[in-house]
Design a protein around this motif. Sequence first.
Motif, PDB file in Angstrom:
ATOM      1  N   UNK A 159      18.116  31.472  45.366  1.00 48.20           N
ATOM      2  CA  UNK A 159      16.999  31.989  44.567  1.00 48.20           C
ATOM      3  C   UNK A 159      17.539  32.633  43.301  1.00 48.20           C
ATOM      4  N   UNK A 160      16.901  32.327  42.177  1.00 50.24           N
ATOM      5  CA  UNK A 160      17.172  33.005  40.910  1.00 50.24           C
ATOM      6  C   UNK A 160      15.853  33.486  40.327  1.00 50.24           C
ATOM      7  N   UNK A 161      15.942  34.535  39.523  1.00 48.36           N
ATOM      8  CA  UNK A 161      14.760  35.142  38.903  1.00 48.36           C
ATOM      9  C   UNK A 161      14.871  35.026  37.383  1.00 48.36           C
ATOM     10  N   UNK A 162      13.768  34.676  36.738  1.00 50.89           N
ATOM     11  CA  UNK A 162      13.719  34.661  35.273  1.00 50.89           C
ATOM     12  C   UNK A 162      12.374  35.227  34.843  1.00 50.89           C
ATOM     13  N   UNK A 163      12.401  36.372  34.214  1.00 48.62           N
ATOM     14  CA  UNK A 163      11.161  36.944  33.696  1.00 48.62           C
ATOM     15  C   UNK A 163      10.838  36.289  32.361  1.00 48.62           C
ATOM     16  N   UNK A 164       9.601  35.812  32.227  1.00 50.08           N
ATOM     17  CA  UNK A 164       9.222  35.115  30.997  1.00 50.08           C
ATOM     18  C   UNK A 164       7.716  35.149  30.801  1.00 50.08           C
ATOM     19  N   UNK A 165       7.316  35.251  29.564  1.00 48.42           N
ATOM     20  CA  UNK A 165       5.931  35.067  29.138  1.00 48.42           C
ATOM     21  C   UNK A 165       5.813  33.607  28.722  1.00 48.42           C
ATOM     22  N   UNK A 166       5.002  32.836  29.425  1.00 49.73           N
ATOM     23  CA  UNK A 166       4.961  31.391  29.168  1.00 49.73           C
ATOM     24  C   UNK A 166       4.385  31.049  27.796  1.00 49.73           C
ATOM     25  N   UNK A 167       3.752  32.009  27.139  1.00 46.38           N
ATOM     26  CA  UNK A 167       3.243  31.742  25.788  1.00 46.38           C
ATOM     27  C   UNK A 167       4.354  31.807  24.738  1.00 46.38           C
ATOM     28  N   UNK A 168       5.548  32.223  25.147  1.00 40.40           N
ATOM     29  CA  UNK A 168       6.686  32.352  24.223  1.00 40.40           C
ATOM     30  C   UNK A 168       7.726  31.300  24.590  1.00 40.40           C
ATOM     31  N   UNK A 169       7.846  30.281  23.769  1.00 45.59           N
ATOM     32  CA  UNK A 169       8.730  29.157  24.083  1.00 45.59           C
ATOM     33  C   UNK A 169      10.168  29.604  24.318  1.00 45.59           C
ATOM     34  N   UNK A 170      10.658  30.536  23.525  1.00 40.83           N
ATOM     35  CA  UNK A 170      12.052  30.958  23.663  1.00 40.83           C
ATOM     36  C   UNK A 170      12.319  31.535  25.048  1.00 40.83           C
ATOM     37  N   UNK A 171      11.332  32.206  25.628  1.00 39.95           N
ATOM     38  CA  UNK A 171      11.523  32.780  26.954  1.00 39.95           C
ATOM     39  C   UNK A 171      11.547  31.701  28.030  1.00 39.95           C
ATOM     40  N   UNK A 231      14.810  28.179  31.762  1.00 40.21           N
ATOM     41  CA  UNK A 231      15.446  26.905  32.104  1.00 40.21           C
ATOM     42  C   UNK A 231      16.967  27.046  32.073  1.00 40.21           C
ATOM     43  N   UNK A 232      17.472  27.791  31.095  1.00 43.75           N
ATOM     44  CA  UNK A 232      18.912  28.021  31.025  1.00 43.75           C
ATOM     45  C   UNK A 232      19.411  28.756  32.265  1.00 43.75           C
TER      46      UNK A 232
END
Length: 281
Positions: free
Chosen positions: A55-67, A72-73
């Motif tokens: 399991x890995x965690x990535x916090x991201x706002x999907x409206x922000x492409x860079x996040x 994905x990285x």
Amino acid sequence: MKDFSGRVALITGAAGGIGSAVASALHRRGASIVLVDMVSTDLESVAAALGNQRVAIAYADVTVRAQLDAAVATAIDRFGTLDIVMANAGISSGAQASTVRSIDDGVFERVIGVNLQGVWNTVRAALPHIVESGGYVLLTSSTYAYLNGLANAPYAASKAAVEQLGRALRLELAGTRATAGVLYPGWVATPIAEVAFGGDTVATEMIARAFPTPLVRPITPDKLARVAVRGIGRRAPRIAVPRRWIPISMLRGIANPILDAKMERDARLIGLTAELDARRP
């Protein structure tokens, strides 16, 4: 059930509801999971429930492409590949139903931003790796892709657009080893559905009048996840949950005009719509 050992899945909107249920179902079948959701959510609890293994965690706002690029990285850095992407993050118009006339300014834009632009950003960020691995992309749409969006127009519009995006993507990937599909949940017992099941008495009555009871009975996220994972395993073009919605979808060219005409003549439904119109600021 297919064994997903060695496969890596990235799921947006993974902190609860459909996203966490599908993450859990895939993880039980051997997949490594990248959980993606907002900073305000508790992805750590979801990861802990999975045992924090694979399991890995990535916090991201999907409206922000860079996040999304960063999420994905995270998948590539941690697991080396990306085989499954579920573009699932979504929001509703709020805790109260509203019409096009009564909805607050900015709500439509916010819903489209998460439900459609967020899906677009997720697909765009992940697609090079999905094509490389010969993987599968699942886009979460809704039965609202083909049902009348009365009192729920922003959400319905976003989900209809997601359906079209998923259909186009599948054909565009036909010349590769990768492919895509569209998930069509009916009502699921998640916070998004609460407005239609007691959260807003007007909306609850409208739903009850517009559709036969068997169609609107909500299912659990876990039940949806079991069906979704079977569809992911066979790389399905369409996954409808529950299956009782399939005839409506298949016959939408016939059913929709009939249902629309019925609702247009329903005096009580017209009265309830007027109550929603009266909520305008």
